[in-house]
Design an enzyme around this catalytic site. Structure first.
Site, PDB file in Angstrom:
ATOM      1  N   SER A 152       0.814  -1.200   0.000  1.00 25.31           N
ATOM      2  CA  SER A 152       0.000   0.000   0.000  1.00 25.31           C
ATOM      3  C   SER A 152       0.859   1.267   0.000  1.00 25.31           C
ATOM      4  O   SER A 152       1.984   1.296   0.512  1.00 25.31           O
ATOM      5  CB  SER A 152      -0.929   0.013   1.225  1.00 25.31           C
ATOM      6  OG  SER A 152      -1.490   1.284   1.440  1.00 25.31           O
ATOM      7  N   TYR A 165      -1.957   0.786  10.712  1.00 28.07           N
ATOM      8  CA  TYR A 165      -1.860   0.341   9.325  1.00 28.07           C
ATOM      9  C   TYR A 165      -0.646   0.959   8.643  1.00 28.07           C
ATOM     10  O   TYR A 165       0.147   0.271   8.000  1.00 28.07           O
ATOM     11  CB  TYR A 165      -3.139   0.732   8.584  1.00 28.07           C
ATOM     12  CG  TYR A 165      -3.237   0.191   7.178  1.00 28.07           C
ATOM     13  CD1 TYR A 165      -3.565  -1.148   6.959  1.00 28.07           C
ATOM     14  CD2 TYR A 165      -3.012   1.004   6.078  1.00 28.07           C
ATOM     15  CE1 TYR A 165      -3.671  -1.658   5.677  1.00 28.07           C
ATOM     16  CE2 TYR A 165      -3.113   0.506   4.785  1.00 28.07           C
ATOM     17  CZ  TYR A 165      -3.439  -0.829   4.595  1.00 28.07           C
ATOM     18  OH  TYR A 165      -3.526  -1.325   3.311  1.00 28.07           O
TER      19      TYR A 165
END
Length: 271
Positions: A152, A165
């Protein structure tokens, strides 16, 4: 000739319809992969996914198994089962990931550990467990073995509202390049893909959290706003992202290791 002809792959986090993992599995099989072993902590969508794969014409080359990526015993079982059934392992895709929203002040240590366990420790265990099997891929393919971590753009972009995250993905980026150095001599390539806004169930759930917080009026409004943040003005679909994984898994990428492919519509240029 198909780009992944004869290869056997493990793809984690591929047990939910609409996610990047399922798109990767379908793309690998479409490109001639001999077999794909998909894994996920939950397999409640297994019937629908297997029906989809069968409709693609690849039922006999696909397996979906339950797998906790934070468990070393689970990793050993999955890797051994793949090799026992198909005789080889050539590609590992570490795609599994979770998110718990919150900043430092609002995130518990337990929640931080939970996110790090899946998003970072799961990568570590996958690489450690599968590398001995992947090392033999050089005997079959000129490009050797391939490990691809889905990390990501969160690994580059700070976000005070989603600390676990973003920190876990940044740690995964460093793990990727360290592994590339360690396993290069065994002809195992280790790379990462960094998707931007990709319309997966996980992203939509995150957008729903933001809607509930009052940041946006609806998920559609949130999606449009996020898409507008990149120069292309569009949001990626899982099928778009899967193409990057096909390239890194193929022998076309035989000289590519330690690389980070930002599949983000250039949203990273805003930071």
């Amino acid at each position: 000739m198909p780009r992944l002809s004869g290869k056997v792959a493990i793809v984690t986090g591929a047990g939910r319809l609409g996610n990047i993992g399922v798109a990767i599995c379908r793309s690998f099989l479409a490109e001639g992969a001999r077999a794909v072993v998909a894994t996920d902590f939950r397999t409640d969508s297994s019937d629908e996914i297997e029906t989809l794969i069968a409709a693609d014409g690849h039922a006999g080359a696909f397996r979906l198994v339950r797998h906790d990526v934070t468990s070393e015993a689970d990793w050993q079982q999955v890797a051994k089962a793949a090799v026992d059934e198909f005789g080889q392992l050539d590609v590992l895709v570490n795609n599994a990931g979770i998110s718990v929203h919150g900043g430092i002040g609002s995130t518990s240590l337990d929640d931080l550990h939970k996110v790090m366990a899946v998003n970072h420790d799961g990568l570590f265990l996958g690489i450690k467990t599968c590398a001995p099997y992947l090392a033999s891929a050089v005997e079959r393919f000129g490009g050797g073995g391939s490990i691809i971590n889905n990390l990501s753009m969160a690994s580059y972009m700070p976000n005070a509202a989603n600390i676990g995250y973003h920190v876990s993905k940044a740690a995964g980026r460093m793990l990727t390049v360290c592994a590339a150095l360690e396993y290069g001599a065994q002809k195992i390539r280790v790379n990462s893909v960094h998707p931007g806004v990709t319309m997966t169930p996980l992203i939509r759930e995150g957008l729903e959290d933001y809607v509930r917080s009052g940041m946006w009026g609806s998920v559609d409004e949130a999606e449009s706003a996020l898409a507008a943040m990149n120069p292309l003005g569009i949001a990626s679909q899982p099928e778009d992202t899967a193409h990057a994984f096909v390239y890194l898994a193929s022998d076309e990428a035989r000289f590519v290791t330690g690389a980070s492919i930002c599949h983000d519509g250039a949203i990273g240029l805003r930071y």
